[in-house]
Design a protein around this motif. Structure first.
Motif, PDB file in Angstrom:
ATOM      1  N   VAL A   1      -2.048  10.910   0.229  1.00  0.00           N
ATOM      2  CA  VAL A   1      -1.794   9.466   0.285  1.00  0.00           C
ATOM      3  C   VAL A   1      -0.612   9.107  -0.607  1.00  0.00           C
ATOM      4  CG1 VAL A   1      -2.729   7.187  -0.251  1.00  0.00           C
ATOM      5  CG2 VAL A   1      -4.176   8.884   0.867  1.00  0.00           C
ATOM      6  N   ARG A   2      -0.591   9.652  -1.828  1.00  0.00           N
ATOM      7  CA  ARG A   2       0.501   9.328  -2.748  1.00  0.00           C
ATOM      8  C   ARG A   2       1.848   9.841  -2.232  1.00  0.00           C
ATOM      9  NH1 ARG A   2      -0.307  12.250  -6.989  1.00  0.00           N
ATOM     10  NH2 ARG A   2      -2.430  13.031  -6.662  1.00  0.00           N
ATOM     11  N   ALA A   3       1.858  11.032  -1.652  1.00  0.00           N
ATOM     12  CA  ALA A   3       3.107  11.567  -1.089  1.00  0.00           C
ATOM     13  C   ALA A   3       3.569  10.727   0.099  1.00  0.00           C
ATOM     14  CB  ALA A   3       2.909  13.019  -0.672  1.00  0.00           C
ATOM     15  N   SER A   4       2.638  10.291   0.910  1.00  0.00           N
ATOM     16  CA  SER A   4       2.977   9.451   2.065  1.00  0.00           C
ATOM     17  C   SER A   4       3.576   8.122   1.615  1.00  0.00           C
ATOM     18  CB  SER A   4       1.728   9.211   2.908  1.00  0.00           C
ATOM     19  OG  SER A   4       2.008   8.392   4.018  1.00  0.00           O
ATOM     20  N   LEU A   5       3.038   7.565   0.535  1.00  0.00           N
ATOM     21  CA  LEU A   5       3.558   6.297   0.022  1.00  0.00           C
ATOM     22  C   LEU A   5       4.970   6.446  -0.557  1.00  0.00           C
ATOM     23  CD1 LEU A   5       0.384   4.812  -1.726  1.00  0.00           C
ATOM     24  CD2 LEU A   5       1.351   4.199   0.500  1.00  0.00           C
TER      25      LEU A   5
ATOM     26  N   LYS B   1     -10.014   3.204  -5.795  1.00  0.00           N
ATOM     27  CA  LYS B   1      -8.994   3.371  -6.831  1.00  0.00           C
ATOM     28  C   LYS B   1      -7.580   3.065  -6.335  1.00  0.00           C
ATOM     29  CE  LYS B   1     -11.559   7.000  -9.320  1.00  0.00           C
ATOM     30  NZ  LYS B   1     -11.952   6.177 -10.454  1.00  0.00           N
ATOM     31  N   MET B   2      -7.322   3.262  -5.028  1.00  0.00           N
ATOM     32  CA  MET B   2      -5.953   3.161  -4.525  1.00  0.00           C
ATOM     33  C   MET B   2      -5.664   1.934  -3.689  1.00  0.00           C
ATOM     34  SD  MET B   2      -4.532   6.949  -3.633  1.00  0.00           S
ATOM     35  CE  MET B   2      -2.883   6.253  -3.743  1.00  0.00           C
ATOM     36  N   LEU B   3      -6.654   1.095  -3.438  1.00  0.00           N
ATOM     37  CA  LEU B   3      -6.458  -0.051  -2.550  1.00  0.00           C
ATOM     38  C   LEU B   3      -5.293  -0.929  -2.997  1.00  0.00           C
ATOM     39  CD1 LEU B   3      -7.300  -1.809  -0.182  1.00  0.00           C
ATOM     40  CD2 LEU B   3      -9.003  -2.903  -1.655  1.00  0.00           C
ATOM     41  N   LEU B   4      -5.294  -1.347  -4.248  1.00  0.00           N
ATOM     42  CA  LEU B   4      -4.223  -2.224  -4.746  1.00  0.00           C
ATOM     43  C   LEU B   4      -2.894  -1.483  -4.826  1.00  0.00           C
ATOM     44  CD1 LEU B   4      -6.046  -4.250  -7.564  1.00  0.00           C
ATOM     45  CD2 LEU B   4      -5.466  -4.979  -5.246  1.00  0.00           C
ATOM     46  N   GLU B   5      -2.950  -0.205  -5.181  1.00  0.00           N
ATOM     47  CA  GLU B   5      -1.719   0.593  -5.259  1.00  0.00           C
ATOM     48  C   GLU B   5      -1.040   0.681  -3.903  1.00  0.00           C
ATOM     49  OE1 GLU B   5      -0.428   5.218  -6.253  1.00  0.00           O
ATOM     50  OE2 GLU B   5      -2.362   4.450  -6.958  1.00  0.00           O
ATOM     51  N   ILE B   6      -1.824   0.865  -2.857  1.00  0.00           N
ATOM     52  CA  ILE B   6      -1.259   0.931  -1.504  1.00  0.00           C
ATOM     53  C   ILE B   6      -0.726  -0.434  -1.086  1.00  0.00           C
ATOM     54  CG2 ILE B   6      -1.791   1.357   0.926  1.00  0.00           C
ATOM     55  CD1 ILE B   6      -3.994   3.295  -0.048  1.00  0.00           C
TER      56      ILE B   6
ATOM     57  N   LEU C   1       4.723  -2.521   6.309  1.00  0.00           N
ATOM     58  CA  LEU C   1       3.428  -3.179   6.403  1.00  0.00           C
ATOM     59  C   LEU C   1       2.526  -2.457   7.391  1.00  0.00           C
ATOM     60  CD1 LEU C   1       1.566  -5.569   5.721  1.00  0.00           C
ATOM     61  CD2 LEU C   1       2.675  -6.857   7.572  1.00  0.00           C
ATOM     62  N   PHE C   2       3.109  -1.962   8.485  1.00  0.00           N
ATOM     63  CA  PHE C   2       2.323  -1.237   9.486  1.00  0.00           C
ATOM     64  C   PHE C   2       1.663  -0.010   8.869  1.00  0.00           C
ATOM     65  CE2 PHE C   2       2.015   2.243  12.547  1.00  0.00           C
ATOM     66  CZ  PHE C   2       1.186   1.676  13.499  1.00  0.00           C
ATOM     67  N   LYS C   3       2.420   0.731   8.062  1.00  0.00           N
ATOM     68  CA  LYS C   3       1.868   1.941   7.458  1.00  0.00           C
ATOM     69  C   LYS C   3       0.782   1.596   6.453  1.00  0.00           C
ATOM     70  CE  LYS C   3       3.245   6.448   5.754  1.00  0.00           C
ATOM     71  NZ  LYS C   3       4.385   7.345   5.464  1.00  0.00           N
ATOM     72  N   LYS C   4       0.974   0.517   5.704  1.00  0.00           N
ATOM     73  CA  LYS C   4      -0.061   0.084   4.758  1.00  0.00           C
ATOM     74  C   LYS C   4      -1.358  -0.247   5.492  1.00  0.00           C
ATOM     75  CE  LYS C   4       3.088  -2.041   1.407  1.00  0.00           C
ATOM     76  NZ  LYS C   4       3.474  -3.320   0.746  1.00  0.00           N
ATOM     77  N   VAL C   5      -1.236  -1.001   6.582  1.00  0.00           N
ATOM     78  CA  VAL C   5      -2.415  -1.374   7.367  1.00  0.00           C
ATOM     79  C   VAL C   5      -3.069  -0.140   7.949  1.00  0.00           C
ATOM     80  CG1 VAL C   5      -3.215  -2.616   9.410  1.00  0.00           C
ATOM     81  CG2 VAL C   5      -1.557  -3.684   7.876  1.00  0.00           C
ATOM     82  N   HIS C   6      -2.249   0.797   8.422  1.00  0.00           N
ATOM     83  CA  HIS C   6      -2.781   2.029   9.022  1.00  0.00           C
ATOM     84  C   HIS C   6      -3.592   2.822   7.999  1.00  0.00           C
ATOM     85  CE1 HIS C   6      -3.002   5.673  11.443  1.00  0.00           C
ATOM     86  NE2 HIS C   6      -2.584   6.352  10.387  1.00  0.00           N
ATOM     87  N   VAL C   7      -3.041   3.006   6.804  1.00  0.00           N
ATOM     88  CA  VAL C   7      -3.728   3.798   5.778  1.00  0.00           C
ATOM     89  C   VAL C   7      -4.974   3.075   5.272  1.00  0.00           C
ATOM     90  CG1 VAL C   7      -3.537   4.819   3.482  1.00  0.00           C
ATOM     91  CG2 VAL C   7      -1.629   4.988   5.078  1.00  0.00           C
ATOM     92  N   ILE C   8      -4.845   1.779   4.974  1.00  0.00           N
ATOM     93  CA  ILE C   8      -5.972   1.031   4.406  1.00  0.00           C
ATOM     94  C   ILE C   8      -7.083   0.824   5.436  1.00  0.00           C
ATOM     95  CG2 ILE C   8      -6.722  -1.207   3.482  1.00  0.00           C
ATOM     96  CD1 ILE C   8      -4.017  -1.420   2.091  1.00  0.00           C
ATOM     97  N   TYR C   9      -6.688   0.309   6.599  1.00  0.00           N
ATOM     98  CA  TYR C   9      -7.705  -0.065   7.586  1.00  0.00           C
ATOM     99  C   TYR C   9      -8.196   1.123   8.408  1.00  0.00           C
ATOM    100  CZ  TYR C   9      -9.966  -2.322  11.557  1.00  0.00           C
ATOM    101  OH  TYR C   9     -10.871  -2.675  12.526  1.00  0.00           O
ATOM    102  N   ASN C  10      -7.250   1.831   9.048  1.00  0.00           N
ATOM    103  CA  ASN C  10      -7.652   2.887   9.973  1.00  0.00           C
ATOM    104  C   ASN C  10      -8.116   4.148   9.244  1.00  0.00           C
ATOM    105  OD1 ASN C  10      -7.871   4.072  12.643  1.00  0.00           O
ATOM    106  ND2 ASN C  10      -6.106   5.312  12.088  1.00  0.00           N
TER     107      ASN C  10
END
Length: 391
Positions: free
Chosen positions: A152-156, A197-202, A210-219
């Protein structure tokens, strides 16, 4: 001297630059071991690191087939290979694990890679670019899913991943119920805790769309790692039985039959040879959803067992031969040594609802309720998987 050390010395004697390293503690568990490995002086001369769990057996051409993707595309941080299970036919439980994991690789990982979307690192059978690993912050032991954390961190940071489904690395599935339960606890609790732990960081990250954030958080996190477990248990093991006791509550057919049927058939895509086991797979997954839900809630709430790490026991051929010899001489161990009260409790609830439906109900759910109750009782009495006698 263990077999790995002997093998390393054999290759070193041929002039190969190979090192055998161990540590004298378990601090940080797997993440701690990986961090310790990165501290050695010779790491600075390396560009990539290949990671394998102890039971994984890569083919001799593994590196020659994976490293070129990293060499020729500087945007790629990770090359992930597929798993191939050497003991999938050992028992019914391993067959059902194979169905779930084949779906994960065939659908989730393959699609994520093909559409250039985010997909998680599986923790083994992969090669990382060290510069990407370093830029992402390295290995962290804040959860029990250090692999997902790093991915997740590398993707961000904007790094991309590639999944190679045609490269398969042999490994072994846990074949005892105890080992499988511990594994599923870690695989369910860890992602939920990482999400916390990572919700706010993402959400605050400015380098990704924004699309990638939604994808990681939601999906990736919310739907697949949290909602899927909770909904499965609550819907199939609590709500459907409750409608028998409260006839005013009615579940539409599309929710009770059609959508679950479609999802179930999709899960069989990756393992067509096990299509005839779909009913057993459904019942077993519903039983395991009890523990996955409990583990997910522990991770979200950071309760007592949130950082519990128990190494997944793999029996291997040597131990299986020993077990076969013992079972030929001694009777099986007492039932009381393998009772699982949670499963027995839920099984009793389902059985009561089934009896109520037969006597007074109008929903005709009793067939499902009795069969599902039987599945909970079978697991509750420990009659699933390979049984290891400790006598």
């Amino acid at each position: 001297m263990d077999l790995v050390e002997v093998e390393c010395k054999r290759w070193a004697s041929k002039g190969i630059n190979i090192k055998y390293e161990i540590r004298d503690n378990r601090n940080g568990y797997k993440a701690g071991a990986l961090k310790e490995g990165m501290k050695h002086s010779y790491v600075k001369d390396c560009d990539y690191v290949a990671i394998f769990d102890a039971d994984f057996q890569p083919e001799p051409d593994f590196l020659s087939r994976t490293i070129p993707f990293l060499v020729h595309n500087p945007e790629i941080a990770l090359v992930q290979a597929r798993w191939k299970f050497v003991n999938s036919d050992e028992c019914l439980m391993t067959r059902m694990q194979e169905m779930s994991l084949d779906y994960h690789f065939t659908v989730e990982q393959e699609v994520g890679s093909s559409t250039y979307a985010f997909f998680g690192f599986n923790g083994t059978a992969g090669v990382w670019r060290l510069s990407a690993l370093s830029e992402a912050g390295g290995w962290k032991d804040r959860t029990t899913v250090e692999d997902m954390d790093l991915a997740v961190r590398a993707s961000l940071k904007g790094w991309k991943f590639v999944f190679l489904g045609d490269i398969k690395v042999k490994n072994e599935l846990p074949s005892t119920l105890k080992a499988y339960r511990y594994q599923q606890h870690r695989w369910s609790c860890g992602p939920a805790n990482l999400f916390r732990k990572m919700l706010l960081e993402i959400a605050r990250n400015k380098k990704v769309s924004l699309f990638k954030k939604v994808h990681v958080i939601y999906n990736f996190f919310f739907v697949r790692k949290i909602v899927a477990h909770i909904v499965t248990f609550v819907f199939y093991c609590l709500v459907i039985p409750a409608t028998v006791l409260v006839p005013e509550v009615e579940i539409p057919k599309w929710g009770a039959v059609y959508i679950p049927s479609i999802i179930t058939l999709l899960n069989a895509v990756g393992t067509p040879r096990s299509l005839h086991l779909l009913v057993f797979w459904i019942l077993f997954e519903n039983v395991m959803s009890l523990h996955r839900t409990k583990a997910t809630l522990i991770g979200l709430l950071e309760a007592g067992r949130v950082n519990e790490w128990v190494v997944t026991e793999k029996l291997g051929d040597a131990l299986k031969m020993k077990m076969a010899t013992k079972s030929a001489r001694k009777p099986r161990i007492r039932i009381g040594d393998r009772l699982h009260l949670l499963e027995l409790g839920v099984g009793s609830y389902l059985f009561f609802c089934g009896c109520y439906d037969v006597a007074l109900g109008k929903n005709h759910y009793f067939i499902y309720l009795f069969v599902q109750a039987a599945a909970f009782f079978i697991v509750g009495f420990g009659y699933v998987g390979t049984f290891v006698s400790h006598s």
